[in-house]
Write a protein that holds these residues in place. Sequence first.
Motif, short mmCIF file in Angstrom:
data_model
loop_
_atom_site.label_atom_id
_atom_site.label_comp_id
_atom_site.label_asym_id
_atom_site.label_seq_id
_atom_site.Cartn_x
_atom_site.Cartn_y
_atom_site.Cartn_z
N ALA A 79 0.83 -1.22 0.00
CA ALA A 79 0.00 0.00 0.00
C ALA A 79 0.86 1.26 0.00
O ALA A 79 0.55 2.24 0.66
N GLY A 80 1.98 1.22 -0.72
CA GLY A 80 2.85 2.37 -0.85
C GLY A 80 3.71 2.68 0.36
O GLY A 80 4.35 3.72 0.41
N LYS A 81 3.72 1.78 1.33
CA LYS A 81 4.52 2.02 2.53
C LYS A 81 5.57 0.94 2.68
O LYS A 81 5.34 -0.23 2.44
N CYS A 82 6.73 1.37 3.15
CA CYS A 82 7.87 0.46 3.35
C CYS A 82 7.73 -0.23 4.70
O CYS A 82 7.44 0.41 5.71
N SER A 83 7.94 -1.54 4.70
CA SER A 83 7.91 -2.28 5.96
C SER A 83 9.35 -2.60 6.37
O SER A 83 10.29 -2.25 5.68
N SER A 84 9.50 -3.31 7.46
CA SER A 84 10.84 -3.72 7.87
C SER A 84 11.13 -5.15 7.45
O SER A 84 12.17 -5.70 7.79
N GLN A 85 10.23 -5.74 6.68
CA GLN A 85 10.40 -7.13 6.23
C GLN A 85 11.18 -7.16 4.92
O GLN A 85 10.80 -6.54 3.94
N PRO A 86 12.31 -7.89 4.89
CA PRO A 86 13.10 -7.98 3.65
C PRO A 86 12.33 -8.72 2.56
O PRO A 86 11.53 -9.61 2.83
N VAL A 87 12.57 -8.33 1.33
CA VAL A 87 11.97 -8.97 0.16
C VAL A 87 12.59 -10.34 -0.04
O VAL A 87 13.80 -10.51 0.11
N GLY A 88 11.78 -11.30 -0.42
CA GLY A 88 12.26 -12.65 -0.70
C GLY A 88 12.58 -12.85 -2.17
O GLY A 88 12.34 -11.99 -3.01
N LYS A 89 13.11 -14.02 -2.45
CA LYS A 89 13.53 -14.37 -3.81
C LYS A 89 12.36 -14.35 -4.80
O LYS A 89 12.51 -13.87 -5.93
N ASN A 90 11.20 -14.84 -4.40
CA ASN A 90 10.06 -14.87 -5.31
C ASN A 90 9.56 -13.48 -5.67
O ASN A 90 9.25 -13.20 -6.83
N THR A 91 9.49 -12.60 -4.69
CA THR A 91 9.07 -11.22 -4.96
C THR A 91 10.08 -10.53 -5.87
O THR A 91 9.69 -9.84 -6.82
N MET A 92 11.36 -10.72 -5.61
CA MET A 92 12.40 -10.11 -6.44
C MET A 92 12.34 -10.67 -7.86
O MET A 92 12.51 -9.94 -8.84
N GLY A 93 12.09 -11.96 -7.98
CA GLY A 93 12.02 -12.59 -9.29
C GLY A 93 10.84 -12.16 -10.13
O GLY A 93 10.84 -12.33 -11.35
N LYS A 94 9.84 -11.56 -9.50
CA LYS A 94 8.65 -11.10 -10.22
C LYS A 94 8.80 -9.68 -10.77
O LYS A 94 7.93 -9.21 -11.50
#
Length: 194
Positions: A79-94
């Motif tokens: 929702a346009g806001k940054c969280s403190s959770q790192p992005v995973g491989k699947n999200t990066m791959g998309k």
Amino acid sequence: MIKVGLILGITGACRTDELVNLPVDDIEDVGSSLIVKIPNTKTKIPRIFVVTDVGNMLELFRKYLSHVKHKRLFLYYKAGKCSSQPVGKNTMGKIPSVVASYLKLPDVACYTGHCLRRSSATLLADAGVDITTIKRHAGWKSTTVAEGYVENSIENKTKIANQVLVGTTTSAITKTVNRKQAELGLCIRRLDWV
């Protein structure tokens, strides 16, 4: 996050894992450019690449970095806001499929995380860079592997046609042919023939 991932992924011929695990400390902002270190690679060959300020890329990166309060560079956005959770491989791959969808390209599912490396190699080849430089840039040991990443693009085919038909002179005829063929290449891409 998507824009920064796309910029770093293509500029550095990065694998999805390399981007996912990229710590903020491995990026040095030297004012006119970013120096990015990729110490842990699949081939065990550390790489360094530079991102220059073409198209305000550095401003975009700095704006993104101002929201990062984590060791890893890429954090999950919702929702346009940054969280403190790192992005995973699947999200990066998309990321490439998200960009392809935004650009309304056909076969969006074909755009995987590996497209970043392939795009980087193809752009370098289209710019006339030799295979040794492409190998060094992406960290490939094998010429055959590096050549397999270079797509047969219209730009590359245009350069070959100009060399065959006109030669390598810079006459007015060559410039006209180059311009006309470049326009044709743009038209072909707009029609989704390539």
